[in-house]
Motif scaffolding. Structure first.
Motif, PDB file in Angstrom:
ATOM      1  N   ALA A 165       3.327  -2.200  -3.645  1.00  0.00           N
ATOM      2  CA  ALA A 165       3.287  -1.322  -3.452  1.00  0.00           C
ATOM      3  C   ALA A 165       2.637  -0.019  -4.491  1.00  0.00           C
ATOM      4  CB  ALA A 165       4.850  -0.708  -3.660  1.00  0.00           C
ATOM      5  N   THR A 166       2.683   1.174  -4.760  1.00  0.00           N
ATOM      6  CA  THR A 166       2.349   1.412  -5.755  1.00  0.00           C
ATOM      7  C   THR A 166       3.669   2.260  -6.312  1.00  0.00           C
ATOM      8  OG1 THR A 166      -0.282   1.391  -4.773  1.00  0.00           O
ATOM      9  CG2 THR A 166       0.498   3.209  -6.011  1.00  0.00           C
ATOM     10  N   VAL A 167       3.457   2.054  -7.372  1.00  0.00           N
ATOM     11  CA  VAL A 167       5.046   2.245  -8.233  1.00  0.00           C
ATOM     12  C   VAL A 167       4.502   3.652  -9.477  1.00  0.00           C
ATOM     13  CG1 VAL A 167       6.895   1.717  -9.138  1.00  0.00           C
ATOM     14  CG2 VAL A 167       5.985   0.034  -7.699  1.00  0.00           C
ATOM     15  N   THR A 168       5.472   4.465  -9.421  1.00  0.00           N
ATOM     16  CA  THR A 168       5.365   5.371  -9.787  1.00  0.00           C
ATOM     17  C   THR A 168       6.901   5.786 -10.307  1.00  0.00           C
ATOM     18  OG1 THR A 168       4.122   6.848  -8.739  1.00  0.00           O
ATOM     19  CG2 THR A 168       5.603   7.943 -10.194  1.00  0.00           C
ATOM     20  N   TYR A 169       7.433   5.317 -11.411  1.00  0.00           N
ATOM     21  CA  TYR A 169       8.875   5.398 -12.467  1.00  0.00           C
ATOM     22  C   TYR A 169       8.793   6.715 -12.935  1.00  0.00           C
ATOM     23  CZ  TYR A 169       9.182   0.437 -12.820  1.00  0.00           C
ATOM     24  OH  TYR A 169       9.252  -0.603 -12.705  1.00  0.00           O
TER      25      TYR A 169
ATOM     26  N   GLU B 273       5.227  13.016  -2.253  1.00  0.00           N
ATOM     27  CA  GLU B 273       5.093  11.912  -2.036  1.00  0.00           C
ATOM     28  C   GLU B 273       4.541  10.722  -1.694  1.00  0.00           C
ATOM     29  OE1 GLU B 273       2.232  11.933  -5.442  1.00  0.00           O
ATOM     30  OE2 GLU B 273       1.403  14.300  -5.984  1.00  0.00           O
ATOM     31  N   ALA B 274       6.503  10.688  -2.237  1.00  0.00           N
ATOM     32  CA  ALA B 274       6.783   9.209  -2.163  1.00  0.00           C
ATOM     33  C   ALA B 274       6.801   8.713  -0.518  1.00  0.00           C
ATOM     34  CB  ALA B 274       7.983   8.986  -2.360  1.00  0.00           C
ATOM     35  N   ASP B 275       6.573   7.518  -0.226  1.00  0.00           N
ATOM     36  CA  ASP B 275       6.851   6.609   0.802  1.00  0.00           C
ATOM     37  C   ASP B 275       8.583   6.251   0.900  1.00  0.00           C
ATOM     38  OD1 ASP B 275       4.327   7.326   2.850  1.00  0.00           O
ATOM     39  OD2 ASP B 275       3.763   5.614   1.155  1.00  0.00           O
TER      40      ASP B 275
ATOM     41  N   GLY C 227       1.079  -1.198  -0.220  1.00  0.00           N
ATOM     42  CA  GLY C 227      -0.036  -0.036  -0.401  1.00  0.00           C
ATOM     43  C   GLY C 227       0.979   1.530   0.083  1.00  0.00           C
ATOM     44  N   LYS C 228       2.046   1.490   0.197  1.00  0.00           N
ATOM     45  CA  LYS C 228       2.860   2.142  -0.074  1.00  0.00           C
ATOM     46  C   LYS C 228       3.384   3.121  -1.214  1.00  0.00           C
ATOM     47  CE  LYS C 228       3.180   2.420   4.837  1.00  0.00           C
ATOM     48  NZ  LYS C 228       3.464   1.012   5.194  1.00  0.00           N
ATOM     49  N   HIS C 229       3.689   4.347  -1.458  1.00  0.00           N
ATOM     50  CA  HIS C 229       3.973   4.235  -2.573  1.00  0.00           C
ATOM     51  C   HIS C 229       4.918   4.976  -2.916  1.00  0.00           C
ATOM     52  CE1 HIS C 229       3.313   8.764  -5.298  1.00  0.00           C
ATOM     53  NE2 HIS C 229       3.869   7.816  -6.039  1.00  0.00           N
ATOM     54  N   ALA C 230       5.507   3.908  -3.827  1.00  0.00           N
ATOM     55  CA  ALA C 230       7.497   4.477  -4.115  1.00  0.00           C
ATOM     56  C   ALA C 230       7.787   4.939  -5.656  1.00  0.00           C
ATOM     57  CB  ALA C 230       7.516   2.868  -4.525  1.00  0.00           C
ATOM     58  N   VAL C 231       9.059   5.989  -5.452  1.00  0.00           N
ATOM     59  CA  VAL C 231       9.068   6.347  -6.249  1.00  0.00           C
ATOM     60  C   VAL C 231      10.449   6.304  -6.614  1.00  0.00           C
ATOM     61  CG1 VAL C 231       9.474   8.922  -7.003  1.00  0.00           C
ATOM     62  CG2 VAL C 231       7.407   8.503  -5.934  1.00  0.00           C
ATOM     63  N   VAL C 232      10.338   5.477  -7.934  1.00  0.00           N
ATOM     64  CA  VAL C 232      11.894   5.305  -8.743  1.00  0.00           C
ATOM     65  C   VAL C 232      12.058   6.436  -9.367  1.00  0.00           C
ATOM     66  CG1 VAL C 232      12.982   4.089 -10.128  1.00  0.00           C
ATOM     67  CG2 VAL C 232      10.812   2.117  -8.298  1.00  0.00           C
ATOM     68  N   VAL C 233      13.102   6.356  -9.216  1.00  0.00           N
ATOM     69  CA  VAL C 233      13.271   7.755 -10.101  1.00  0.00           C
ATOM     70  C   VAL C 233      14.818   7.305 -11.225  1.00  0.00           C
ATOM     71  CG1 VAL C 233      15.105  10.365 -10.497  1.00  0.00           C
ATOM     72  CG2 VAL C 233      13.175   9.678  -8.123  1.00  0.00           C
TER      73      VAL C 233
ATOM     74  N   ILE D 214      17.721  14.565  -6.128  1.00  0.00           N
ATOM     75  CA  ILE D 214      17.075  15.187  -4.909  1.00  0.00           C
ATOM     76  C   ILE D 214      17.736  15.327  -4.311  1.00  0.00           C
ATOM     77  CG2 ILE D 214      15.129  13.115  -4.102  1.00  0.00           C
ATOM     78  CD1 ILE D 214      15.746  10.781  -5.581  1.00  0.00           C
ATOM     79  N   ALA D 215      16.653  16.845  -3.941  1.00  0.00           N
ATOM     80  CA  ALA D 215      16.798  17.529  -2.799  1.00  0.00           C
ATOM     81  C   ALA D 215      15.965  16.864  -1.145  1.00  0.00           C
ATOM     82  CB  ALA D 215      16.542  19.060  -2.960  1.00  0.00           C
ATOM     83  N   GLY D 216      17.044  16.917  -0.280  1.00  0.00           N
ATOM     84  CA  GLY D 216      16.730  16.724   0.915  1.00  0.00           C
ATOM     85  C   GLY D 216      14.876  16.792   1.487  1.00  0.00           C
ATOM     86  N   THR D 217      15.483  18.334   0.876  1.00  0.00           N
ATOM     87  CA  THR D 217      13.947  19.269   1.881  1.00  0.00           C
ATOM     88  C   THR D 217      12.831  18.487   0.686  1.00  0.00           C
ATOM     89  OG1 THR D 217      13.849  20.987  -0.248  1.00  0.00           O
ATOM     90  CG2 THR D 217      15.473  21.194   2.273  1.00  0.00           C
ATOM     91  N   ASP D 218      12.919  17.798  -0.649  1.00  0.00           N
ATOM     92  CA  ASP D 218      11.646  17.391  -1.078  1.00  0.00           C
ATOM     93  C   ASP D 218      11.282  16.073   0.047  1.00  0.00           C
ATOM     94  OD1 ASP D 218      11.479  19.589  -2.475  1.00  0.00           O
ATOM     95  OD2 ASP D 218      12.784  18.566  -3.976  1.00  0.00           O
ATOM     96  N   VAL D 219      11.865  14.891   0.170  1.00  0.00           N
ATOM     97  CA  VAL D 219      12.312  14.066   1.384  1.00  0.00           C
ATOM     98  C   VAL D 219      10.966  14.096   2.011  1.00  0.00           C
ATOM     99  CG1 VAL D 219      12.411  12.278   2.229  1.00  0.00           C
ATOM    100  CG2 VAL D 219      14.111  12.825   0.897  1.00  0.00           C
TER     101      VAL D 219
END
Length: 297
Positions: A196-200, A214-216, A171-177, A228-233
């Motif tokens: 997981a719900t995956v966004t590429y 938005e990523a878990d 159920g977690k949102h995983a963002v793969v960059v 990836i900036a830490g402030t965006d985590v």
């Protein structure tokens, strides 16, 4: 191949760092014991063949490191060095010879192989049962469908880390960059397999920071320092940095991200050690299967 980690591999963090070095050490020890047991039972030591095209310094170093790690784990190495001028047909033939050799149990084609070579054709010359680096279309399909096979080593290592730290992906949102064939795409398939719900995301993704926020779970695998900036985590997110750039810098701004993440991998010492550990484990697994024995038996 299952990415479920044995109980002995479970890790209890003292802070929010995910210690890939320690986990890899334990996995390699288990693999070393399995290789020794296979040798005792069959008289055969597992064998990994490495194929290197040209003399790129980084590739030469990587191959030498893998050979040394094999020796330490009781795995034999065979190395095939080819000139940078080799043709696709010649490379495919060399890989096919290894695929047909019963004394070789796993094959690793070091990439990149040069712009004039059809790398995919070379990868596909690896027999599926010897694809311990998880680079063939057969292996990718197995990852996608959750069928037995060999995972790509870095994605496999990532999944082992997440499991060791009891990260519940359902159920977690995983963002793969990143969307490479051996890292970004397969790790997304493995995450999806754990519900997981995956966004590429990739170089053409619009407003990447908004998606990261938005990523878990964030998996950074694009090869751009501190993209990836830490402030965006997102506060409490799990951050896996699979990037490695000059100066021991990952794809994530580590110091600022660490302040917000619940768990984060360091660079180095996070994902990197797990990659080689999974490669060694899958080589022993391949040898065990090819010698007609049950894995874990």
């Amino acid at each position: 191949m299952s990415t479920t980690t044995q109980n002995s591999e479970k890790t209890r963090p003292t802070d929010n760092l995910m210690d890939g070095t320690g986990l890899a050490r334990r996995l390699v020890q288990q693999t070393t014991e399995a290789a020794a047991d296979l040798l005792r039972r069959t008289g055969t030591a597992p064998c990994l063949a490495t194929v290197l095209v040209g003399e790129d310094p980084a590739s030469v170093t990587y191959v030498r490191m893998k050979q040394n790690r094999c020796a330490g784990a009781g795995i034999r190495s065979r190395h095939v060095a080819l000139p940078a001028s080799v043709s696709t047909a010649e490379l495919v033939d060399a890989v096919a010879v290894l695929s047909a050799d019963p004394d070789v149990h796993g094959i690793l084609l070091q990439h990149p192989v040069g712009p004039h070579i059809d790398e995919r054709a070379a990868f596909e010359a690896i027999a599926p049962e010897k694809d311990v680096d998880g680079v063939t279309m057969h292996s990718f399909a197995a990852m996608g469908f959750g069928l037995p096979g060999f995972v790509s080593c870095t994605p496999g290592g990532i999944m082992r880390l997440l499991d060791a730290y009891d990260v519940d992906l359902a159920g977690k949102h995983a963002v793969v960059v990143g969307r490479s064939a051996i890292l970004g795409k397969p790790v997304g398939m493995l995450l999806l397999g754990q519900d997981a719900t995956v966004t590429y995301c990739h170089s053409r993704t619009s407003d990447l920071p908004a998606l990261v926020r938005e990523a878990d779970v964030v998996v950074a695998a694009v090869g751009r320092p501190r993209l990836i900036a830490g402030t965006d985590v997102k506060p409490g997110a799990v951050v896996v940095d699979a990037g490695y750039n000059p100066g021991n810098v990952g794809d994530v701004d580590f110091e600022t991200a660490r302040e917000r993440a619940s768990l984060i991998t360091p660079v180095p010492g996070g994902v990197g050690p797990m990659t080689i550990a999974v490669l060694l484990e899958q080589t022993v697994t391949a040898a065990t299967r090819q010698l007609g024995l049950p894995v874990g038996g």
